[in-house]
Design an enzyme around this catalytic site. Structure first.
Site, PDB file in Angstrom:
ATOM      1  N   HIS A  42       6.705  38.728  52.728  1.00 37.55           N
ATOM      2  CA  HIS A  42       5.137  38.821  52.941  1.00 37.55           C
ATOM      3  C   HIS A  42       4.891  39.855  53.942  1.00 37.55           C
ATOM      4  O   HIS A  42       4.240  39.392  54.952  1.00 37.55           O
ATOM      5  CB  HIS A  42       4.623  37.389  53.149  1.00 37.55           C
ATOM      6  CG  HIS A  42       4.850  36.106  52.125  1.00 37.55           C
ATOM      7  ND1 HIS A  42       4.351  36.749  50.993  1.00 37.55           N
ATOM      8  CD2 HIS A  42       5.478  35.225  52.268  1.00 37.55           C
ATOM      9  CE1 HIS A  42       4.793  35.644  50.132  1.00 37.55           C
ATOM     10  NE2 HIS A  42       5.489  34.738  50.920  1.00 37.55           N
ATOM     11  N   HIS A 124       3.559  27.423  47.705  1.00 32.94           N
ATOM     12  CA  HIS A 124       4.204  28.396  48.373  1.00 32.94           C
ATOM     13  C   HIS A 124       5.613  28.513  47.654  1.00 32.94           C
ATOM     14  O   HIS A 124       6.247  27.430  47.124  1.00 32.94           O
ATOM     15  CB  HIS A 124       4.623  27.918  49.740  1.00 32.94           C
ATOM     16  CG  HIS A 124       5.225  29.006  50.708  1.00 32.94           C
ATOM     17  ND1 HIS A 124       6.637  29.151  50.711  1.00 32.94           N
ATOM     18  CD2 HIS A 124       4.643  29.703  51.567  1.00 32.94           C
ATOM     19  CE1 HIS A 124       7.085  30.116  51.290  1.00 32.94           C
ATOM     20  NE2 HIS A 124       5.873  30.601  52.091  1.00 32.94           N
ATOM     21  N   GLU A 126       8.586  28.820  48.344  1.00 31.07           N
ATOM     22  CA  GLU A 126       9.862  28.197  48.729  1.00 31.07           C
ATOM     23  C   GLU A 126       9.741  26.616  48.276  1.00 31.07           C
ATOM     24  O   GLU A 126      10.655  25.834  47.878  1.00 31.07           O
ATOM     25  CB  GLU A 126       9.878  28.223  50.279  1.00 31.07           C
ATOM     26  CG  GLU A 126      11.213  27.333  51.116  1.00 31.07           C
ATOM     27  CD  GLU A 126      11.303  27.263  52.417  1.00 31.07           C
ATOM     28  OE1 GLU A 126      11.519  26.129  52.999  1.00 31.07           O
ATOM     29  OE2 GLU A 126      10.738  28.140  53.114  1.00 31.07           O
ATOM     30  N   CYS A 190      14.198  25.612  59.970  1.00 32.78           N
ATOM     31  CA  CYS A 190      15.256  26.399  60.717  1.00 32.78           C
ATOM     32  C   CYS A 190      14.834  26.927  62.122  1.00 32.78           C
ATOM     33  O   CYS A 190      13.696  26.721  62.775  1.00 32.78           O
ATOM     34  CB  CYS A 190      15.085  27.973  59.676  1.00 32.78           C
ATOM     35  SG  CYS A 190      13.931  28.914  60.255  1.00 32.78           S
ATOM     36  N   SER A 218       1.364  35.765  54.886  1.00 32.97           N
ATOM     37  CA  SER A 218       2.429  35.287  55.412  1.00 32.97           C
ATOM     38  C   SER A 218       2.073  33.682  56.142  1.00 32.97           C
ATOM     39  O   SER A 218       1.491  33.717  57.030  1.00 32.97           O
ATOM     40  CB  SER A 218       3.058  36.040  56.652  1.00 32.97           C
ATOM     41  OG  SER A 218       4.030  35.501  56.986  1.00 32.97           O
ATOM     42  N   ASN A 220       3.993  31.724  57.689  1.00 30.94           N
ATOM     43  CA  ASN A 220       4.441  31.315  59.099  1.00 30.94           C
ATOM     44  C   ASN A 220       3.738  32.236  60.277  1.00 30.94           C
ATOM     45  O   ASN A 220       3.709  31.733  61.333  1.00 30.94           O
ATOM     46  CB  ASN A 220       6.057  31.648  59.223  1.00 30.94           C
ATOM     47  CG  ASN A 220       6.197  32.975  59.183  1.00 30.94           C
ATOM     48  OD1 ASN A 220       6.416  34.027  60.299  1.00 30.94           O
ATOM     49  ND2 ASN A 220       6.867  33.618  57.954  1.00 30.94           N
ATOM     50  N   SER A 262       8.391  37.700  58.839  1.00 31.98           N
ATOM     51  CA  SER A 262       8.434  38.774  57.931  1.00 31.98           C
ATOM     52  C   SER A 262       7.848  40.190  58.527  1.00 31.98           C
ATOM     53  O   SER A 262       7.695  40.905  57.664  1.00 31.98           O
ATOM     54  CB  SER A 262       8.022  38.360  56.691  1.00 31.98           C
ATOM     55  OG  SER A 262       6.846  37.862  56.657  1.00 31.98           O
TER      56      SER A 262
END
Length: 577
Positions: A42, A124, A126, A190, A218, A220, A262
């Protein structure tokens, strides 16, 4: 002056970097277009640059003829994967291994009859992919406030989107435990997410304003900005440095900068550079010492002088009389090879190191003139030393300069060209080339057979270490590196063990050589240099110099410094005699 603090891990996470490495590797080996199923990351700036590599984004695999399709880090559902294969496309899987791990956990618990609850952003990519692995009931919630509306189940497995806010996930799990008698909660956020969230919390407590760099789409990046705001700091999100102005940062005494997973490193560097310009009241001098040092490293002049220094040291070990032609051959070989290689591969710098790309574009004519002059001058001098020396010089400069280019040189050397794809091959080629230039050519020019093994081992070992250190730095600081390098294949920790092992072995070799009477006291100076290198390696592994010019300066000037130490001792001995 406003203080600017940069988060240590701002930029690409290793999963994103891995996906880009896989994609670029695929593009290098295929002439036709390559497609990614959805945006690879992204970040619109990087996606635009990838188009230059014939890497395009599609949203529907049915719109294209049979091609190579790259699965991005977020992953896809098993159903879509099967349909893509059925349509005749070749899949190149760049799914983040951590995302794949969560997919496997969901598949396992769903297979055991657990209802699945995912804490994340519904819709999203994911999360959509994760839902595809569920055979039982699945619900996506944004946080603890959604738990009350969930239906009753005997047993539930909870998982978080890998970039989820950990507090948000922890609070949701606490609520789920109250509702469901049997609850399994996966540790699915993660480590890179944890690290970046910890860093932004620290920045929020240490600065007045936190700037988060990343694509508007994005998730995150948005989450990092939200966390900064929740911990007392003002926060703003930007995609590029062009969105910064004096009005937006006036009145802040300290500014923190971080970036989403990203966001390429070069975008972060440009933001920091713009901030420094906006907040620096003292002006900027074109002829500053820092700029001079930058030119010496970016132009490879300092490295070329180090090549001369290494040739001088090796000739001392071999008891070969150091001459200006032999020293000049090493200087010109290093300068011509490294400059030409970087200029011929300038397009790769667009993605891996945009700052360096801009610097090379600025001095392109100067650098090409330097490279061509060095190739011609070095070739003439080496041919004057002997036909074999001249052929070795021409061959090494030609092969080294075109290492990654699809040129006539590599078409002629087709069997050898395949070696480029062997992991670690680049480092071995570089170490071998330095050995030929600084050891073999002086050896061939000597009147009698001098010592050969010790200088070759010293040169090969330290040049290999130099290559590994740059690759470790690149891996740590979010540069895009080729998959053939050792740190990508074996990891940073194992690569650091290799470095320490080589240094220890070289120490034994130099000590044994001195005891055996090989060379003179210059071996002791080289041994002292190894201890300095050991200190530098240890210091760098702690992350102290990763992003600084000091890193480049030390490695580029290392052999020159050792040679100057030998010359200084020579001078003292001469004047005291």
């Amino acid at each position: 002056m406003t203080e600017i603090k940069l988060a240590k891990n701002a930029g690409f996470c290793w999963g994103v970097k891995r996906a880009i490495d896989i994609t670029l590797q695929a593009a290098r080996h295929r002439k036709k277009k390559i497609f990614t199923f959805g945006p690879l990351i992204h970040n619109p700036q990087l996606m635009e640059l990838l188009k230059n590599k014939k890497i395009h984004t599609i949203s529907d695999y049915k719109d294209i003829e049979q091609s190579d399709i790259i699965i991005r880090t977020h992953g896809i559902t098993p159903e879509i994967r099967g349909e893509i294969r059925k349509a005749g496309h070749r899949i190149i899987d760049a799914t983040c291994p951590l995302v794949a791990r969560v997919q496997g956990m969901i598949k396992k618990f769903s297979g055991r009859g657990y209802a699945i609850v995912i804490v994340g952003d519904d819709g999203h990519a994911e999360v959509v992919g994760l839902k595809g692995f569920v055979k039982t009931s699945v619900h996506v919630i944004s946080g603890k406030e959604d738990v009350a509306s969930l239906p009753p189940y005997e047993k539930v497995f909870a998982a978080a989107q890998t970039t989820c806010d950990r507090k948000r996930y922890s609070d949701a799990v606490n609520e789920l435990q109250k509702k469901y008698p049997v609850l399994e909660a996966g540790d699915t956020i993660c480590e890179a997410t944890y690290t970046r969230q910890d860093e932004v919390i620290a920045l929020a407590s240490e600065t007045d304003l936190v700037i988060v760099v990343g694509g508007r789409n994005s998730a995150n990046t948005k989450r990092l900005a939200d966390i900064a705001g929740q911990h007392g700091a003002q926060s703003i999100r930007i995609e590029t440095e062009q969105e910064l102005s004096a009005d937006r940062i006036n009145g802040y005494q300290s500014i923190g900068v971080t970036a989403g997973a990203s966001t390429p490193q070069w975008l972060v560097e440009r933001v920091v550079h713009k901030l420094k310009k906006l907040t620096d009241k003292g002006g900027y001098s074109l002829f500053s010492l820092a700029e001079a040092m930058r030119f010496l490293t970016k132009s490879n002049l300092l490295l070329a002088f180090s090549g001369s220094g290494l040739a001088y040291i090796n000739m001392r070990i071999m008891n070969v009389q150091p001459t200006m032609p032999l020293i000049a051959v090493s200087f010109f070989a290093v300068l011509a090879t490294y400059l030409a290689y970087q200029l011929l591969n300038a397009s790769n710098l667009l993605i891996s190191d945009h700052g360096k790309y801009q610097y090379h574009a600025k001095f392109k004519k100067v650098f090409w003139s330097m490279a061509l002059f060095s190739a011609v001058a070095g070739g003439a001098i080496s041919l004057n030393l002997g036909a074999l020396q001249g052929l070795l010089f021409i061959a090494l400069v030609s092969v080294g300069a075109t290492y990654r280019a699809d040129t006539l040189t590599w078409k002629v050397l087709a069997p050898v060209a395949k070696l480029k794809d062997i992991p670690g091959s680049k480092d071995i080629f570089a170490a071998t080339a330095w050995g030929v230039i600084t050891v073999i050519i002086p050896y061939l020019s000597a009147e009698k057979n001098p010592e050969l093994a010790l200088p070759l081992a010293y040169t090969f070992g330290l040049i290999y270490i130099r290559s590994l250190l740059f690759e470790l730095r690149d891996v740590k600081t979010d540069q895009v590196v080729g998959r053939e390098v050792l740190p990508v294949l074996f990891g940073a920790k194992n690569s650091s063990f290799v470095i320490y092992g080589i240094l220890f072995s070289l120490g034994l070799v130099l000590t044994g050589g001195y005891i055996a009477g090989v060379g003179d006291y210059s071996l002791l100076v080289m041994l002292a240099g190894l201890f300095i290198m050991l200190w530098f390696v240890y210091y760098s592994m702690q992350g102290k110099w990763e992003r600084s010019t000091k890193f480049d300066l030390f490695l580029d000037a290392y052999f020159l410094s050792v040679a100057l130490m030998v010359l200084a001792i020579d001078s003292v001995k001469h004047f005291s005699a």
